[in-house]
Every structure is written in C-alpha cells, then in structure tokens.
Design a protein around this motif. Structure first.
Motif, mmCIF file in Angstrom:
data_model
loop_
_atom_site.group_PDB
_atom_site.id
_atom_site.type_symbol
_atom_site.label_atom_id
_atom_site.label_comp_id
_atom_site.label_asym_id
_atom_site.label_seq_id
_atom_site.Cartn_x
_atom_site.Cartn_y
_atom_site.Cartn_z
ATOM 1 N N UNK A 1 -79.579 -53.088 -45.269
ATOM 2 C CA UNK A 1 -79.371 -52.478 -43.957
ATOM 3 C C UNK A 1 -80.574 -52.771 -43.069
ATOM 4 N N UNK A 2 -80.298 -53.136 -41.843
ATOM 5 C CA UNK A 2 -81.333 -53.401 -40.847
ATOM 6 C C UNK A 2 -81.817 -52.054 -40.245
ATOM 7 N N UNK A 3 -82.394 -52.082 -39.066
ATOM 8 C CA UNK A 3 -83.001 -50.904 -38.445
ATOM 9 C C UNK A 3 -82.010 -50.071 -37.629
ATOM 10 N N UNK B 1 -79.814 -47.769 -38.031
ATOM 11 C CA UNK B 1 -78.407 -47.664 -38.455
ATOM 12 C C UNK B 1 -78.075 -46.217 -38.801
ATOM 13 N N UNK C 1 -73.876 -56.315 -45.922
ATOM 14 C CA UNK C 1 -74.956 -56.683 -45.010
ATOM 15 C C UNK C 1 -74.665 -55.964 -43.689
ATOM 16 N N UNK C 2 -75.575 -55.113 -43.260
ATOM 17 C CA UNK C 2 -75.312 -54.310 -42.062
ATOM 18 C C UNK C 2 -76.459 -54.494 -41.080
ATOM 19 N N UNK C 3 -76.136 -55.022 -39.904
ATOM 20 C CA UNK C 3 -77.175 -55.357 -38.930
ATOM 21 C C UNK C 3 -77.580 -54.125 -38.103
ATOM 22 N N UNK C 4 -78.562 -54.333 -37.286
ATOM 23 C CA UNK C 4 -79.202 -53.251 -36.545
ATOM 24 C C UNK C 4 -78.254 -52.462 -35.651
ATOM 25 N N UNK C 5 -78.489 -51.154 -35.567
ATOM 26 C CA UNK C 5 -77.822 -50.257 -34.607
ATOM 27 C C UNK C 5 -76.329 -50.084 -34.880
ATOM 28 N N UNK C 6 -75.879 -50.458 -36.070
ATOM 29 C CA UNK C 6 -74.496 -50.152 -36.463
ATOM 30 C C UNK C 6 -74.381 -48.652 -36.719
ATOM 31 N N UNK D 1 -74.648 -53.295 -33.690
ATOM 32 C CA UNK D 1 -74.089 -52.336 -32.731
ATOM 33 C C UNK D 1 -72.591 -52.093 -32.922
ATOM 34 N N UNK E 1 -79.677 -40.224 -33.787
ATOM 35 C CA UNK E 1 -80.026 -41.435 -33.025
ATOM 36 C C UNK E 1 -79.525 -41.402 -31.587
ATOM 37 N N UNK F 1 -75.602 -42.029 -31.808
ATOM 38 C CA UNK F 1 -75.967 -43.237 -31.053
ATOM 39 C C UNK F 1 -75.490 -43.234 -29.608
ATOM 40 N N UNK G 1 -71.712 -43.916 -29.742
ATOM 41 C CA UNK G 1 -72.187 -45.127 -29.054
ATOM 42 C C UNK G 1 -71.758 -45.222 -27.595
ATOM 43 N N UNK H 1 -67.923 -45.713 -27.648
ATOM 44 C CA UNK H 1 -68.375 -46.978 -27.051
ATOM 45 C C UNK H 1 -68.057 -47.118 -25.565
ATOM 46 N N UNK I 1 -85.256 -58.700 -40.952
ATOM 47 C CA UNK I 1 -83.960 -58.664 -41.639
ATOM 48 C C UNK I 1 -83.476 -60.109 -41.770
ATOM 49 N N UNK J 1 -82.107 -62.658 -44.900
ATOM 50 C CA UNK J 1 -81.752 -62.800 -46.303
ATOM 51 C C UNK J 1 -81.013 -64.104 -46.547
ATOM 52 N N UNK K 1 -78.516 -60.877 -52.463
ATOM 53 C CA UNK K 1 -79.254 -61.373 -51.298
ATOM 54 C C UNK K 1 -80.741 -61.460 -51.640
ATOM 55 N N UNK L 1 -87.983 -49.834 -32.976
ATOM 56 C CA UNK L 1 -88.354 -50.609 -34.159
ATOM 57 C C UNK L 1 -88.607 -52.053 -33.743
ATOM 58 N N UNK M 1 -89.835 -55.413 -35.401
ATOM 59 C CA UNK M 1 -90.159 -56.030 -36.690
ATOM 60 C C UNK M 1 -91.224 -57.107 -36.553
ATOM 61 N N UNK N 1 -84.362 -51.930 -30.617
ATOM 62 C CA UNK N 1 -84.604 -52.811 -31.764
ATOM 63 C C UNK N 1 -85.012 -54.195 -31.272
#
Lengths: 303, 303, 303
Positions: free
Chosen positions: A210-212, A214, A227-232, A249, B213, B231, B249, B267, C162, C164, C171, C193, C195, C215
C-alpha cells in the motif's frame, strides 16, 4: 469479536436484559459481521429488509427486534433495540482502557523488529519478526502484525470504524471491538488509516503493498499480493480478492466484492461488485473499454 | 480574531501607520472574514471587484486601498497594501510563541477527558468533559473542544490556513490568527486536517461525525449532525448547513453554501452552492437525477 | 545517490559479482533515475523496450541484462537481474540504521529555526535558518530543508518510494536511497507525504506552497512558486515546471511533465504531459475549454 470462552444464551440474554428463544445453555463464542459470521456467533439485525439474510446466515444466534420463527439449530435474542444491545454485549467484553505510555507493557515484539521513536502501541498487540515500524505510527489495541512487515510514518492501524445509526436527533456509534491484521510481507506507506473491524478483523493479505494516504474501512479484507496506490479509499466490509491492482485516488463504496486480478484505474469510483481479471475505469466505474468508448463518442459529438 | 479589549481607530491606524476616515475614538473589537464579520470588526479589501461587498458588509471598519466615501456609522483605514496591513494588525495581537513541551501548561481539560500519549496541545486550548483524544493528535493554539468529543489518532486541529496573495515573484501568506471550534458530541477520524480560521473560527457543529483523512479549510463552518465520509475535502470559507451527508472523496471549492440535508454522493466535485434536501453527483456536481440521465444517454450513444 | 567518492567499474562489478564491458578503472560516481541521470552515473534497465533509452541516456554506465554493443565513452555492467543488482549497489552504500531517539545527533539546524515537540529527525538531515517545523512531523534521513521553510504537523518527508517489481509470486521493492530537498520559502501543510527519491532527489522548488494531505511521489520535481491545493496526488518521477497551479484532489500519473504556468482544475486526472500556460480539467484531463464543451454537449443531448 471472540469471547474469552463460550457463554450460554441465558448469560448473554441476562447481560442485555432480553428474552431469548432456544436452549438456555446454547453456547455462544462471540459477535461478528453478517459477511464474516461463523457458527457459534451472534449477528444483529434491526431492519425487516435484512431479517432473512441474518436468519439464513452462518450465525448461530440472531439478535433481532421481531419475534420470528427460530431456524433449526439456532437461537434468537429478542430485543426492542438490537443496535443498542449489540453494543452492550461488545462493551461487556471489550473495554477501552486509557494508556499513559507510548508502548504498552504487554506488547509482543518478534526478533529483529525495529520500533522507531514516537510510535504508539496499544494493549494486546503482536508484531512478528523482521518488521520496521517507522516514527510516529499509531498501532491500536489488539492489532496483529506478521513477519517482515513495514509500516511507514504517521500511519494509524486500528482506529475506530465509521459506522453510525441515525437516531433522529443524533448519531449513535456502533462500538468497534474488532481488530486489524497485517499479514507477512505487507508494506504500508505513510499517513494511511486502516480502521479496526467493528466485530471482525480488517485484514491486509500477505505480500500486499500500500502506498501513502490510503483509507481502508472497518472489516474490509484485502487479499494477497494486491497493489494499492496513493490516496485510494476503500469503505467498510469490502472483500478485495488476491492480486488486485488499484491505481491512485480510486474509491470503493462499502460491502463490495472485487474479483481476483481485477485492475481499477486511477480516480475510478466503484459502486458495484467487479469481476475477476477485468480492467475498470470511471466514476461510476465500468469496464475500461466501454468507458473509453463513451469518452471518445462524446469527444466526437462535441466537435 | 477578537482583540483583548476594544481599541480606537486612531490606535489601530498607528499600528499600521496609515490614514483613517472616521472618529479617532471609533471602537474596534477585532478582525474578521467578509462572510462572518460582525459590528465593530475590521475587514480588508484590496480589489475593486470586492469594494462594494466590503463597504456594505456588517464590518464597521474597512481596510481599503482606495479613498472611497465612508458609509454611515463606519470607518475606513486607508492603506496602499491592505493585505500587508491586515497581517500587521493580526500580528500585533497574536504572536506565534514556540512551545517546547507536548502539552502547554495553560490547557483547560474537563473531567473524565482522556489524553493519550504523543498528543500535542498548544496554548490557550480548552477541552470539555468526557472526551477522548487518541495518540499522536496535534491540537494547535486557541482550539476549543466541547464535551463528549472523540479525536482519533494523527488528526491535526488548527493548522494554518492555505491563503496566499500572489506578489508576482513570490506568494505571501495571510497569517492565520483564528481558531478551531469542535462542538459537543463531534467525532473526528484519523489523520484529518482541520485548519484554523484566518481570522474567524473553523467550526464543526454539534453531533457531526467525520471519517478519516478529511480536509476542512480555514473559516469553514460545518453545521450540526453532518456525516462526512473518508477523504472528503472542503476548501476554506464554506458554510455547510445542518444534517448534510457527504460521501467519500467528494470535494468542495471555497466559499460555497450547502443547504440543510443535502446529500453529496461520492467523488462529486462541488463548485456552486447547493440547495437544501437534494442529492448531487458528478464533477462538476449537479442534481444526481440529471447527472445519471446524462450518463445513461452517453452509454446509449456509445452502443 | 552519490557515492562517497568515485569507484571503478571493476569495484562496482565485484560488489554485485557480474561481468562488465569497459575499462576496469572507468570512474563511477553514483546511481540515478533515467530521467535525471548525469555523466558518471549508473542506470539500470531490464526490459528490451527501454534498452535504447537507457543506452542513449546521459548515464555513463548501464546495468543491463543483455550483451549489447557498448556505446562510445560508456561502460556496461552485465547482469542476469539488473533490478536485484541495482538494489545491491545501493544497499552497499546506503544502510538503514535504526535510530532510538527523536532527533539524531548529527542534524544541522540553522539559526532561528523552531523545532516543535514530537518531531522526528533522522540522520544527516540539514535544516536552514528561520524555519518552523510543527509538532509530530517526521523528517527522514538525508532530507535537506532550505531557509524560511514551514512544515506543518503530521507531514512526513522522505518516506520510502512506492516502486515494486512483480516477481510473479511476490513484489520486490526497489530500495529508496535518494532524499527529499525542500528549497527556500516553501510551505507545506499538515499530514502531507513527500517520498524520498529512489536514487535521485524529490524536490519542492523555491517558494512553492502546498496545502494539506498532499502526496508527492519519489523523484518528482516540483518547480518554483507552484501552488498545490489539498489532497492532490502526484506520482513518482514527474516534472512540474515553475508556477503551475493545481487545485484540490487532482491526480497525476507517474513520469509526466507539466509545462510552466499550466493550471490544473480540481479533481482532474492527468495521464499525459500538459503544455505550458494552458488550463486543464477532467478525468482524463484535457484542455478545460474542450472538456466543458463536451459536458455542455452531453447536457443538451440528455434533455
């Protein structure tokens, strides 16, 4: 939430002061969420729309606000307010006890695990071997962390879930008594928030990254090698199967199931279950191919 | 921002070294934002587009960069740079004083309130009874928290507002001298950021519940019993009326007014005022029914 | 990542146990990212799609998994697994050393700089004059902060990137050995955040202002005097030129270039390079004028 040992139907009924249907020594082992409940556990239901689902779930005991026929091999707890009484049961077994030091004395920490400064660790927390917990992380009571896990700075594991009942003039919180489980080889970025389960566990499966920033809601289960990217943001009670990729996101409504190896593109807004192996995009999200065709159609029309 | 007691027009003019129009003993009680200003207070205006709005606001004193006619019962402070001089006034009354301990000595904390480890509490903060402040929360100077409030880990109350003037070669910050007010029975999740008012108060109304968040900008007022999911971002100077529900969001531009019981779906991107009791969706947000019809239309066209 | 001094090709080859093409005393000064690499540095490439780009980059040494012809004045390191061996080189020079106090002894802090309570500062960090670091900020190893910088509470500078590689059953992380550079007069809000670079520096340019919950991915460079609103997410390896304005909740895919003075409206999803001086909107983002025309077209069709 597991009781320390089994309690009888009669005892639980006496805790909340309600009537019951079933044998008085019917054994009960804990409380749970409808999508996770196992034999021997209690679920609550207070809306006729969900009566059938609760009565036919794997729950052995249904805390309910209507005198319905009791299904075979089950028991009922009859309450005028199941929400309040579910809280009452959970309150009886799990108490919030304030802690005045950063790291509780009863924490179990494995070998080669590094805890950096400013980290708070609550009661009954277990952390495996070869982990790094970076500065200013907060780990709440009952969190379980496997081996070779990295938690980056500012992340909060085990905050209370966002689950309220509208009482007309005010909101009443459903007390969080579940926990967070972080499996082996998981890495979580900075300033994430992973809420504890209301009664079950919020789980991040083995090897997921997990990224940042989240958000993972209460009782959600993330599979392995996701794999989970930032702000999800993923709301409560979701089931994300193995090897799902989620780009930045994207957001998910509560109680959804996302099939194995699905790919959800950035900023998608997911409001329905998604199939395994497909790629999704848009808000609301649909198959990416369809969504991109729609966008191309609109572009042509605007010319 | 309230002055410790009233000051005369002449005194304030001398602080910033400017001319004034009005009686020299005209009493001034503080500074404020245009959408919140009350009698006896100063607003500033430096763009002709907003002169009329400022001169006809409830402000008793207008700090302005043009020699206009002074409205009845008001006073003017004439400055070649109202932005700079507004900062100068605020600076004169509110000084940032570094603090070298986690909890300031002058904090007022009510009974049964629990402050967990790693919490920072600045100067002149008041916290009511029966609150829980979870670990690693930051509460800046002058924040006021009511009774029965929960603030979860990592949340920052009272950070400086994001408000800059473009000076061509650089941005100049408008100094934040307002505060944050959290009313009774509010619960705020983990890693939220609620900025202090620039001169007024950022307010979270009684019984409102915020998830994780979430960003709340300077001088924004959230009404009572609002529900705000994870979010969500609300920019500065918004007025969100009572019992508004905002899903995950969603985002709001600055200075908007959202009517009572409006529902903003996940969203959504809100760029205009929204009416009470209606449901909105999309980016930019419109009535959900209309937006969904548009999406259906496009889907058909793409086939 | 710069080596402490130059090392020979032979020495580096011996560290990772691989063959090489080039003079054995060919001098090497560090490792870097393909979009930032300079003479004397190593890049790695392990996919035929990117061979040409790497071989024709400014890198003097290419760590590669195919015996290709060596370009003039360059050298090759031949590896069956460049990703693993790039990590091995970086690991050799930059070790993670746990720190058990909030502020490392070797920190350089300028005059009039205020460090508030609960701040963590790692090894080899430099902070200039007249800065304010608010409570509960985390600043990781090797971060460099200029003069007159403000970092608000809960922000994390220098978390690991992030990045990988999918090894089929798991990963593998590309180790982060770069840093974060915050230039003069930058202000960063709460709970952001930023990085660290994987091998280069993540840079926030002079005078740029960032709001809360933002981010910024590894190795991204933000130019001078940019304005970035709350909850924006920028993935790794982007180049945002000077005076770009980005409104709330916008998102950027990795490795993009955004031209000077571009304006990106709220909630936009940017997946391509954007031109200087233009305004963009939508997800995926396009020129705002076009996007608004499309939205108007759709609105008309739905009537």
């Amino acid at each position: 939430m597991k009781f320390p040992h089994s309690f009888t139907l009669k005892k639980i009924a006496s805790i909340i002061g309600c009537e019951y249907v079933g044998k008085e020594d019917f054994p009960i082992y804990g409380t749970n969420e409808i999508h996770r409940v196992k034999e021997g556990e209690i679920v609550f239901v207070d809306h006729p729309k969900y009566y059938a689902k609760a009565l036919h779930s794997k729950a052995s005991v249904v805390l309910i606000n209507k005198k319905v026929e009791c299904p075979e091999n089950k028991a009922l707890l009859l309450s005028d307010d199941p929400f309040r009484d579910f809280n009452k049961i959970n309150d009886y077994f799990v108490k919030f006890i304030p802690q005045n030091k950063l790291i509780s004395d009863d924490v179990q920490i494995g070998k080669n695990t590094i805890i950096q400064p400013g980290v708070y660790i609550g009661k009954n927390v277990k952390i495996g071997n070869d982990c790094i917990i970076f500065p200013n992380v907060t780990i709440h009571d009952y969190t379980e962390i496997g081996n070779n896990v990295v938690i980056q700075s500012g992340t909060v594991l085990g905050g209370d879930g966002f689950y309220y009942k509208n009482r007309g003039s005010y909101f009443e919180r459903l007390k969080s008594v579940g926990n967070v489980i972080i499996e082996d080889n998981v890495e979580i970025g900075s300033n994430c928030t992973i809420d504890r389960g209301v009664t079950a566990s919020t789980i991040i499966g083995k090897g997921s990254k997990l990224d940042n920033l989240i958000q993972i809601g209460h009782d959600t289960v993330i599979g392995r090698k996701c794999l989970i990217a930032s702000q999800v943001g993923i709301a409560g009670c979701c089931t994300i199967h193995d090897e799902v990729s989620i780009w930045g996101q994207a957001g998910f409504a509560s109680s959804l199931t996302i099939g194995e190896k699905a790919i959800i593109l950035a900023q998608s807004g997911v409001s329905k279950n998604l199939k395994a192996g497909k790629t999704y995009f848009g808000s609301p999200a649909e198959e990416a191919k369809k969504k991109l065709k729609e966008l191309a159609t609109l572009k042509n029309l605007a010319k």
